[in-house]
Enzyme design. Structure first.
Site, mmCIF file in Angstrom:
data_model
loop_
_atom_site.group_PDB
_atom_site.id
_atom_site.type_symbol
_atom_site.label_atom_id
_atom_site.label_comp_id
_atom_site.label_asym_id
_atom_site.label_seq_id
_atom_site.Cartn_x
_atom_site.Cartn_y
_atom_site.Cartn_z
ATOM 1 N N GLU A 158 43.634 41.835 48.685
ATOM 2 C CA GLU A 158 42.376 41.560 47.993
ATOM 3 C C GLU A 158 41.518 40.511 48.717
ATOM 4 O O GLU A 158 41.166 39.479 48.134
ATOM 5 C CB GLU A 158 42.658 41.144 46.552
ATOM 6 C CG GLU A 158 43.400 42.221 45.768
ATOM 7 C CD GLU A 158 43.819 41.790 44.365
ATOM 8 O OE1 GLU A 158 43.482 40.658 43.959
ATOM 9 O OE2 GLU A 158 44.487 42.582 43.683
ATOM 10 N N ASN A 200 45.279 45.500 51.657
ATOM 11 C CA ASN A 200 45.403 46.135 50.341
ATOM 12 C C ASN A 200 44.264 45.653 49.453
ATOM 13 O O ASN A 200 44.058 44.454 49.297
ATOM 14 C CB ASN A 200 46.763 45.745 49.735
ATOM 15 C CG ASN A 200 47.120 46.555 48.518
ATOM 16 O OD1 ASN A 200 46.974 47.771 48.513
ATOM 17 N ND2 ASN A 200 47.618 45.888 47.487
ATOM 18 N N HIS A 236 44.157 50.993 40.405
ATOM 19 C CA HIS A 236 44.249 50.587 39.001
ATOM 20 C C HIS A 236 43.036 51.176 38.275
ATOM 21 O O HIS A 236 41.943 50.607 38.307
ATOM 22 C CB HIS A 236 44.269 49.058 38.866
ATOM 23 C CG HIS A 236 45.485 48.419 39.430
ATOM 24 N ND1 HIS A 236 46.752 48.666 38.941
ATOM 25 C CD2 HIS A 236 45.657 47.531 40.453
ATOM 26 C CE1 HIS A 236 47.643 47.954 39.610
ATOM 27 N NE2 HIS A 236 47.000 47.265 40.543
ATOM 28 N N GLU A 264 49.123 51.016 44.070
ATOM 29 C CA GLU A 264 49.386 50.376 42.768
ATOM 30 C C GLU A 264 48.854 51.241 41.628
ATOM 31 O O GLU A 264 48.181 50.761 40.719
ATOM 32 C CB GLU A 264 48.755 48.983 42.725
ATOM 33 C CG GLU A 264 49.215 48.067 43.847
ATOM 34 C CD GLU A 264 48.640 46.664 43.767
ATOM 35 O OE1 GLU A 264 48.283 46.220 42.643
ATOM 36 O OE2 GLU A 264 48.559 45.998 44.813
ATOM 37 N N ASP A 266 48.001 53.109 38.390
ATOM 38 C CA ASP A 266 48.168 53.269 36.947
ATOM 39 C C ASP A 266 46.819 53.682 36.364
ATOM 40 O O ASP A 266 45.775 53.491 36.982
ATOM 41 C CB ASP A 266 48.728 52.007 36.260
ATOM 42 C CG ASP A 266 47.992 50.723 36.619
ATOM 43 O OD1 ASP A 266 46.764 50.759 36.826
ATOM 44 O OD2 ASP A 266 48.644 49.661 36.683
#
Length: 354
Positions: A158, A200, A236, A264, A266
Site C-alpha cells: 500500500e 501490493n 477487497h 487478498e 473477499d
C-alpha cells in the site's frame, strides 16, 4: 428425418458435455487444488496462527481447498521484531512448517507497510543511514530465514494514499524519500534472488488515477532495472462493485513483463445478507477467478481468510458480513461453487510463468 434425429442427438450430447463441466454443488475433497494446478495457478488463503494450531476443521478447509497460504499477520513487523534485534519466529515458523508438511506454497506478507509497526520503530527518530540499516537488518533476517521456502513476498504494501494517486507519506517515505521502494526491492533481491518480489496495493482493480500512478511508478522502476516481479491486486470488494474489466487492468501490468496476483480476495455483503446476495456473490467470486485465468501471467488468487468466523471484515467494516467462501461453521457457501465453476472450464493455453 435423419437430419432431424442427428440434430437432436447433437443437441443432447452438447448439453450433456456442458452439464458435466459445471459443478452442481461444493467441490469434493481435494478437487479444487487439482483444478487450480491444471490451470497453472495457485489458489491461496490467508491463515492465522492460533486456529492453525488449535482448530482441526480450520486446517482441513485449508488442505482440502487451497494450494498456497499467506500469513495474515504473523510475518508483519510488529510480530516478527517487537523489540529491536529481538525476533519472534514462533508464528512464521508455524505457518511455513504447516505449509511444507502439506505441500503448500507460501506467500510472504508483508515487509514495508505504514501499519502494524512496533512502537520502537514507528516512534523513533531516525537518520537516513539508521533507518536504511534497520530496513536491511529486518529484510536480511526475515527473507534470509525463509530463503527458498517462501516463493513470493509483498515487499511494498500500500505505497499510495488510500484514495489518491500520491505516494503515502509513511515512515519510509518521510526519512528515505520516494526511492525507498527501489531500495527495499533491491535489498530483498540481494538476500533471496529466487523470490518473486511484489508491490501490493488496493483500489487499483477497476483502474483510475491510483492505478495509473502505480503503472507510472512501475514503468520507472523497470526502466532503472529495479528487481520487481509482480503486482498484487488486493481485491477487497464490496458486493455489487467487482469490476467487469478486472482482467484488462491486470494486463496493463503483465504487458510490462510482470506477473500479477489477486492477493487478498473477499467480497463483503451489507447486513443482513440475503440468499440472493449470496448467489450474486458466487458470481462475483467466479468472475475474479476467471479474470485471473484470462490473464496468462496471473499466477495466484488468494482468499483473505479461511471462514467468516475469522474474517477481518466485521471488525473493520461494521454492518458488513459474509465476505468469504466458508461460513462461521466452516460450511461451504455459494462463493465456493463460483470459484469451482471458473476452474471447471477447459484449461486455456497460458504462457509459462517467468
Amino acid at each position: 428425418m435423419f437430419t432431424a434425429i442427428a440434430l437432436c442427438v447433437a443437441v443432447f450430447l452438447t448439453t450433456a458435455l456442458l452439464s458435466d463441466n459445471l459443478p452442481s454443488g461444493p467441490p469434493d475433497e481435494g478437487e479444487l487444488p487439482g483444478m487450480a494446478r491444471t490451470h497453472d495457478i495457485e489458489l491461496g488463503v490467508a491463515v492465522a496462527v492460533n486456529p492453525l494450531v488449535h482448530d482441526g476443521e480450520y486446517r482441513s478447509v485449508i488442505t482440502e481447498h487451497y494450494t498456497s497460504v499467506t500469513a495474515e499477520n504473523t510475518m508483519k513487523w510488529q510480530y516478527v521484531q517487537p523489540q529491536r534485534h529481538q525476533f519472534d519466529w514462533s508464528g512464521p515458523d508455524t505457518v511455513v512448517g504447516f505449509a511444507e508438511s502439506h505441500d503448500l506454497n507460501v506467500r510472504g506478507h508483508t515487509l514495508l507497510w505504514h501499519n502494524q509497526l512496533p512502537s520502537w520503530l514507528a516512534q523513533g527518530s531516525w537518520s537516513q543511514d539508521e533507518l536504511r540499516q534497520i530496513m536491511r537488518e529486518h529484510l536480511r533476517a526475515l527473507l534470509g530465514r525463509y530463503k527458498g521456502r517462501v516463493s513470493a513476498w509483498d515487499i511494498i504494501n500500500e505505497p499510495f494514499e488510500d484514495t489518491s494517486p500520491h505516494l503515502r507519506e509513511n515512515l519510509w517515505y518521510r526519512v528515505l524519500g520516494p526511492d525507498y521502494i527501489a531500495e527495499a526491492l533491491s535489498m530483498a533481491h540481494e538476500i533471496d534472488p529466487e523470490a518473486r518480489l511484489y508491490i501490493n496495493e488496493f483500489g487499483i482493480e477497476g483502474g483510475g488515477d491510483k492505478a495509473d500512478a502505480l503503472h507510472t511508478l512501475v514503468e520507472d522502476l523497470l526502466q532503472r532495472g529495479v528487481p520487481l516481479h509482480g503486482i498484487g491486486f488486493q481485491g477487497h470488494f464490496v458486493h455489487g462493485n467487482v469490476p467487469e474489466d478486472l482482467a484488462d487492468h491486470m494486463r496493463r501490468f503483465t504487458d510490462l513483463g510482470l506477473e500479477v496476483s489477486v492477493t487478498e480476495l473477499d467480497v463483503r455483503i451489507p447486513e443482513p445478507s440475503r440468499e440472493d446476495a449470496l448467489e450474486e456473490q458466487a458470481d462475483e467470486y467466479r468472475r475474479v477467478v476467471e479474470a485471473c485465468l484470462d490473464v496468462p501471467r496471473c499466477v495466484n488468487v488468494t482468499v483473505w481468510g479461511v471462514s467468516d468466523q475469522h474474517s477481518w471484515v466485521p471488525e473493520w467494516f461494521p454492518g458488513y458480513t459474509d465476505a468469504l467462501p466458508f461460513d462461521e461453521d466452516y460450511g461451504p457457501k455459494p462463493a465456493l461453487s463460483g470459484m469451482t465453476e471458473a476452474l471447471s472450464r477447459r484449461p486455456s493455453q497460458r504462457r509459462p510463468h517467468p
